[in-house]
Design a protein around this motif. Structure first.
Motif, PDB file in Angstrom:
ATOM      1  N   VAL A 432     -89.360 -17.613 -79.538  1.00 35.02           N
ATOM      2  CA  VAL A 432     -88.578 -18.457 -78.368  1.00 35.02           C
ATOM      3  C   VAL A 432     -87.804 -17.559 -77.523  1.00 35.02           C
ATOM      4  O   VAL A 432     -87.895 -16.356 -77.918  1.00 35.02           O
ATOM      5  N   GLU A 433     -87.761 -17.868 -76.244  1.00 34.90           N
ATOM      6  CA  GLU A 433     -86.811 -17.054 -75.233  1.00 34.90           C
ATOM      7  C   GLU A 433     -85.570 -18.028 -74.984  1.00 34.90           C
ATOM      8  O   GLU A 433     -85.652 -18.796 -74.158  1.00 34.90           O
ATOM      9  N   ALA A 434     -84.419 -17.652 -75.588  1.00 31.29           N
ATOM     10  CA  ALA A 434     -83.244 -18.437 -75.506  1.00 31.29           C
ATOM     11  C   ALA A 434     -82.012 -17.596 -75.622  1.00 31.29           C
ATOM     12  O   ALA A 434     -82.203 -16.146 -75.866  1.00 31.29           O
ATOM     13  N   ASP A 435     -80.963 -18.128 -75.722  1.00 32.85           N
ATOM     14  CA  ASP A 435     -79.524 -17.477 -76.112  1.00 32.85           C
ATOM     15  C   ASP A 435     -79.414 -17.474 -77.486  1.00 32.85           C
ATOM     16  O   ASP A 435     -79.409 -18.877 -78.161  1.00 32.85           O
ATOM     17  N   ARG A 436     -79.470 -16.385 -78.280  1.00 31.00           N
ATOM     18  CA  ARG A 436     -79.460 -16.432 -79.745  1.00 31.00           C
ATOM     19  C   ARG A 436     -78.291 -17.107 -80.231  1.00 31.00           C
ATOM     20  O   ARG A 436     -78.378 -17.758 -81.171  1.00 31.00           O
ATOM     21  N   ARG A 437     -76.959 -16.716 -79.706  1.00 28.69           N
ATOM     22  CA  ARG A 437     -75.840 -17.130 -80.167  1.00 28.69           C
ATOM     23  C   ARG A 437     -75.723 -18.783 -79.898  1.00 28.69           C
ATOM     24  O   ARG A 437     -75.232 -19.120 -80.849  1.00 28.69           O
ATOM     25  N   ALA A 438     -76.155 -19.158 -78.665  1.00 27.10           N
ATOM     26  CA  ALA A 438     -76.246 -20.415 -78.405  1.00 27.10           C
ATOM     27  C   ALA A 438     -77.153 -21.328 -79.308  1.00 27.10           C
ATOM     28  O   ALA A 438     -76.375 -22.463 -80.015  1.00 27.10           O
ATOM     29  N   LEU A 439     -78.157 -20.809 -79.554  1.00 33.16           N
ATOM     30  CA  LEU A 439     -79.008 -21.564 -80.619  1.00 33.16           C
ATOM     31  C   LEU A 439     -78.350 -21.470 -82.065  1.00 33.16           C
ATOM     32  O   LEU A 439     -78.618 -22.708 -82.744  1.00 33.16           O
ATOM     33  N   LYS A 440     -77.810 -20.602 -82.565  1.00 34.24           N
ATOM     34  CA  LYS A 440     -77.178 -20.621 -83.646  1.00 34.24           C
ATOM     35  C   LYS A 440     -76.009 -21.588 -83.827  1.00 34.24           C
ATOM     36  O   LYS A 440     -75.807 -22.090 -84.567  1.00 34.24           O
TER      37      LYS A 440
END
Length: 571
Positions: A432-440
């Motif tokens: 995926v290409e996303a904000d790691r902290r936001a997805l967590k």
């Protein structure tokens, strides 16, 4: 209720038909009886021969008129007029025409045309046809007199024919005039009724041309828009100059067949507002006309201004609050981190042992501080999102790693509550290409909520899958579920479901933050729940990257060889 009578075939009121047929019947009876009586009282040879039969011929149209009781219409009346004309011609031929004893009957086609055509479309044509038939009958009688012997002078018969013809003509005119008066009276009554309704309406109705010139005005005008200046100067002159362009555009839009609704400021009352509704209304002559309704919209305008002002103030207050919380991140976190650090030092007895009671106090301080820090972090994140200051840090990673980290953080809570926590993760990489902290944060909030509201021996399951361009994350549980009326409120800050005991376990920010972070990625969050059975929360984010993007195409790989060793082959 008795059935209503069927309308006349001609489309006009059928009230004249009884009088019309009665007059025809009376004519037939009087003419036939007069012919028999005059044979007795007429001096000399008396009424006999052709004159007698000519008089009886004039009774036939009266009998023909009775057929209108069974079949009335334009063609039926024209046929009756034709019988009147034929009878007049026969009578003129038998009696010697204008100079004969039955000359008065030559006017009967005119009288018949008047009474048959009164009040009907094309009635004038019937009267003119009757006049032409009378003239033709006179010519026929004159020709008969020139070619044969003149008829015998019959004074009583001549007088009766003249008087009866005059009486029939008078009856025809009376019937026609009475019908005209009745129709005129009904029309005037209808016009007066419409004008009364238009004049009593609470708004002002205007009839305009396409330039805004006022042709007619009805109703009670708004106070800042008097009627007299409108009729003299037109609607455009009564409008404040900055609003005239808007009015002209509305006139053009309504003239093109649409409906236009505007609000303008009167030129002589700048503190007032007028609402104007325009629509096209073509005149019977085919000219372009517009009908407009004007109302005083000052009160509505004042309420809208007050609402806009209150909304602007509320939005400004909300933005100020969000900016304040977003900028206070460091000031709120720094002292709390210090409290947590000192509490952790005491809890671990790094500088020597503490009495048991103080150790319990240190543990309580540390637990409460961590809870408060989590709450502050959630509030700050929500405030940043509301203030549009939350910046996503996009990077490529395997979504399974983030989900595993989130599960590891929640597992102690699940074990303590006796909840079975499991995951269904694909064997291959979910890029995926996303904000790691936001997805967590999304996964952590959903897992924490699921574990929190799932009773002991229940289960929480996490499913992650890449579907086309979407990453689909599903967190399902066998917990208490959510009532349908609570589902509509969830997802907003500080909104919670369930009773007081359930609401005491959280703040209502976790789900709101998960939804906001999903929407920042261009995705959406949906909830399906059954009260008493469980809940499933689905997050779909358009961040999934296909494995084929690395090569750019799914075909065979082409390897270039050195020129000396290269061989040509068909792939």
């Amino acid at each position: 209720m008795p059935p209503s009578p069927a309308p006349a075939r001609s489309g006009r009121p059928s009230g004249d038909l009884p009088a019309l047929t009665a007059s025809h019947a009376a004519w037939a009876a009087v003419t036939a009886l007069a012919a028999l009586g005059l044979r007795v009282i007429e001096p000399g040879p008396g009424l006999s021969g052709p004159v007698f039969f000519g008089m009886l011929a004039m009774a036939v149209p009266g009998l023909a008129g009775l057929t209108l009781l069974w079949r009335d219409g334009a063609r039926a009346r024209l046929a009756v007029l034709g019988i009147w004309s034929l009878a007049a011609a026969v009578t003129a031929l038998l009696s010697g025409g204008v100079g004969g004893s039955l000359s008065g009957y030559l006017l009967m086609p005119v009288a018949a045309g008047i009474v048959l055509g009164s009040g009907r479309p094309g009635g004038l044509k019937l009267a003119l046809l009757g006049a032409a038939a009378s003239a033709l009958s006179a010519l026929i009688g004159m020709g008969a007199a020139l070619m044969g012997d003149p008829s015998v002078a019959l004074p009583f018969t001549a007088a009766f024919s003249a008087l009866s013809a005059a009486g029939a003509t008078a009856v025809a005119l009376q019937l026609a005039w009475r019908l005209r008066e009745r129709e005129l009276g009904e029309a005037l009554t209808a016009v007066a009724r419409v004008e009364t309704v238009l004049s009593a309406q609470p708004g002002l109705t205007l009839v305009l041309d396409d330039t805004g010139r006022v042709l007619a005005a009805y109703g009670v005008p708004p106070q800042p828009l008097p009627v007299a200046p409108l009729l003299d100067e037109g609607l455009m002159a009564a409008v404040h100059a900055p609003d005239r362009q808007t009015l002209m555009a509305a006139l053009q839009r309504a003239g093109a067949g649409g409906e236009a609704q505007i609000r303008f400021t009167p030129r002589k009352a700048l503190d007032r507002r007028i609402a104007l509704l325009l629509r096209r209304m073509d005149s019977p002559e085919g000219d372009l006309r517009l009908i407009a309704q004007a109302f005083d919209a000052t009160d509505a305008y004042v309420r809208e201004v007050a609402l806009d002002t209150a909304r602007a103030e509320a939005e400004a207050t909300s933005r100020s609050k969000s900016r304040f919380l977003a900028t206070m991140s460091h000031e709120l976190r720094t002292p709390l981190n210090a409290v947590l650090g000192f509490a952790d030092i005491m809890r671990q007895s790094l500088f020597g042992p503490l009495p048991a009671r103080y150790a319990d106090y240190a543990q309580s301080i540390h637990s409460a501080g961590e809870h408060l820090l989590d709450l502050i972090n959630d509030v700050l994140d929500v405030s940043k999102i509301e203030a549009e200051r939350y910046q996503l840090s996009m990077e490529r990673f395997d979504a399974r790693e983030v989900l595993s980290d989130a599960m590891a953080l929640v597992r102690p809570q699940a074990d303590e509550a006796g909840v079975n926590l499991s995951a269904v993760l694909p064997s291959e990489t979910v890029a995926v290409e996303a904000d790691r902290r936001a997805l967590k944060q999304i996964a952590l909030n959903l897992l924490s909520n699921a574990v929190k509201f799932t009773p002991s021996h229940g289960s929480v399951t996490v499913t992650v899958e890449g579907i086309g361009p979407y990453l689909e994350l599903i967190v399902s549980d066998t917990g208490t579920g959510i009532a349908p009326e609570d589902l509509k409120r969830l997802g907003k800050p500080f909104e919670q479901a369930g009773g007081e005991e359930q609401r005491a376990q959280g703040t209502g920010l976790g789900l709101s933050l998960a939804r906001a972070l999903s929407e920042l990625h261009g995705g959406r969050l949906s909830i399906e729940s059954t009260l008493g059975e469980g809940t499933a929360v689905t997050v779909r984010l358009p961040v999934h990257k296909h494995q084929l993007e690395a090569t750019g195409h799914p075909g065979a790989e082409i390897i270039a060889f050195a020129p000396a060793a290269s061989q040509i082959s068909d792939l």
